[in-house]
Write an enzyme that holds these catalytic residues in place. Sequence first.
Site, mmCIF file in Angstrom:
data_model
loop_
_atom_site.group_PDB
_atom_site.id
_atom_site.type_symbol
_atom_site.label_atom_id
_atom_site.label_comp_id
_atom_site.label_asym_id
_atom_site.label_seq_id
_atom_site.Cartn_x
_atom_site.Cartn_y
_atom_site.Cartn_z
ATOM 1 N N TYR A 60 8.210 5.810 16.279
ATOM 2 C CA TYR A 60 6.777 5.628 16.010
ATOM 3 C C TYR A 60 5.979 5.549 17.323
ATOM 4 C CZ TYR A 60 2.557 3.461 13.955
ATOM 5 O OH TYR A 60 1.269 3.179 13.568
ATOM 6 N N GLY A 105 8.148 1.581 3.965
ATOM 7 C CA GLY A 105 6.914 2.366 4.073
ATOM 8 C C GLY A 105 5.822 1.882 3.135
ATOM 9 N N SER A 138 4.250 -1.172 3.531
ATOM 10 C CA SER A 138 3.467 -2.205 4.232
ATOM 11 C C SER A 138 3.929 -3.618 3.919
ATOM 12 C CB SER A 138 1.981 -2.114 3.886
ATOM 13 O OG SER A 138 1.469 -0.881 4.233
ATOM 14 N N SER A 139 5.235 -3.809 3.812
ATOM 15 C CA SER A 139 5.715 -5.175 3.539
ATOM 16 C C SER A 139 5.267 -6.134 4.626
ATOM 17 C CB SER A 139 7.235 -5.191 3.414
ATOM 18 O OG SER A 139 7.832 -4.658 4.583
ATOM 19 N N ASP A 159 -2.589 -0.306 7.287
ATOM 20 C CA ASP A 159 -1.938 -1.160 6.282
ATOM 21 C C ASP A 159 -2.767 -2.410 5.965
ATOM 22 O OD1 ASP A 159 -0.107 0.814 6.705
ATOM 23 O OD2 ASP A 159 1.426 -0.449 7.579
ATOM 24 N N GLY A 197 10.792 -2.697 4.967
ATOM 25 C CA GLY A 197 11.102 -1.476 5.727
ATOM 26 C C GLY A 197 11.122 -0.229 4.875
ATOM 27 N N ARG A 214 0.843 -1.203 0.000
ATOM 28 C CA ARG A 214 0.000 0.000 0.000
ATOM 29 C C ARG A 214 0.881 1.257 0.000
ATOM 30 N NH1 ARG A 214 2.002 2.584 2.971
ATOM 31 N NH2 ARG A 214 2.025 2.649 5.232
ATOM 32 N N HIS A 238 -0.349 8.704 9.767
ATOM 33 C CA HIS A 238 -0.367 8.886 11.226
ATOM 34 C C HIS A 238 -1.724 9.415 11.702
ATOM 35 C CE1 HIS A 238 3.741 7.662 11.998
ATOM 36 N NE2 HIS A 238 4.025 8.223 10.842
ATOM 37 N N ASP A 267 -4.391 6.955 11.510
ATOM 38 C CA ASP A 267 -5.189 5.748 11.818
ATOM 39 C C ASP A 267 -5.342 5.531 13.325
ATOM 40 O OD1 ASP A 267 -2.469 4.918 11.983
ATOM 41 O OD2 ASP A 267 -2.832 2.965 11.046
HETATM 42 C C1 GLA Z 1 2.778 2.484 9.576
HETATM 43 C C2 GLA Z 1 1.748 1.813 10.465
HETATM 44 C C3 GLA Z 1 0.336 2.295 10.128
HETATM 45 C C4 GLA Z 1 0.250 3.811 10.082
HETATM 46 C C5 GLA Z 1 1.378 4.372 9.221
HETATM 47 C C6 GLA Z 1 1.406 5.867 9.213
HETATM 48 O O1 GLA Z 1 2.664 2.054 8.257
HETATM 49 O O2 GLA Z 1 1.794 0.419 10.302
HETATM 50 O O3 GLA Z 1 -0.584 1.771 11.069
HETATM 51 O O4 GLA Z 1 0.253 4.362 11.376
HETATM 52 O O5 GLA Z 1 2.643 3.903 9.634
HETATM 53 O O6 GLA Z 1 0.280 6.352 8.567
#
Ligand code: GLA
Length: 343
Positions: free
Chosen positions: A196, A104, A106-107, A147, A102, A13, A20, A22
């Site tokens: 995070y 960003g 959503s692996s 994600d 790693g 995704r 940030h 969700d």
């Molecule tokens: C990561 C987290 C998500 C979300 C994003 C930022 O991908 O897994 O839940 O918080 O960062 O939008």
Amino acid sequence: MPRTRTTARAPARVTIIGDHTDYNEGLSLPMAIDLATEATFTPEPGSFLIGLHSDQFPEPWEIPLGDTAPPSPTALLAAGLIRLANAASGGTVHVTSTIPLGAGLSSSAAFSVALSMALGVTMDPIAMARHCQRAEALAGAHVGLLDPLTIVAARAGHALLIDFAALEMRHVPLPDDAAFVVVHSEAARQLKSSPYATRRAECEMAAHQLGRPLGHCEPGDLSALREPVLRRRARHVITECARVREVESLLARGNLAGVGKVMTEGHRSLAADYKVSIPVVDSLVEDLLGLPGVLGARMTGGGFGGCVIALCQPGSPALDPATHAPRRAWRVSPAAGATMIAT
Ligand code: GLA
């Protein structure tokens, strides 16, 4: 629990706008893209071990069924997913992926969804997203639902508007001339070791002081926050949710130049107020914005490294991955959510 060989495919995704938000009960507008992870499970009745081979890890993992600790800390997520899947027997899992780790994209959620589906877990999208979130938490990463929910619920040709307060989703059509490229900053990150968790805690503090989740707040609420850091974090979340609404309405009017502008504003907010970008990513955003036909660019996902997504006009040279060498880059389009596939 499947008795025969099963394969599931889960896409990556990117967030068009709404990062940030969700875990703050806010809004987001992500889409699935055509990079993906595939997991194939071959059961072996009578076995109590799952042997997991991934083309992204040099060594296979052997994960015992039940509550025993996995042999390697990198196998914690897989072990949690296997435990939650309630596998009746062991077997072998083969994982292949085109999603960089790693970055960003959503692996780890794509891995979670593909593995769970291959192991026979079937649930509605929200339950599946919570299931994957639980496994991440067992592995020490306290992430939101963005994600896995995107990965499960996405539709080809569409972005997905998610309201995390109501847990409602709507598919938003993307115009054919919305062309996207994802460029890797080549700075890798890990959510567990990044700030995070600190950002989540800061948001919780701000929400506590304001008396409701930041996703429900308005810009006028900010003056009630005394500490400048908390005010900046809250300002990102509140303005980012407004940007999601703005992008939704710009898309409905086909105003892609406007969408690009708001995406770039989102990046600046993530960098200045939320402090989840890094200099390499900021300069990549600026480099992309300097290329002809680039309408907007921003980091995507948790931050602290990883990829940038740019919205481009169809003829833009930025769409050619070779333009970004030696950085990895992918021309991407809005893809469908996770599916079982025939093998
Ligand atoms: C990561 C987290 C998500 C979300 C994003 C930022 O991908 O897994 O839940 O918080 O960062 O939008």
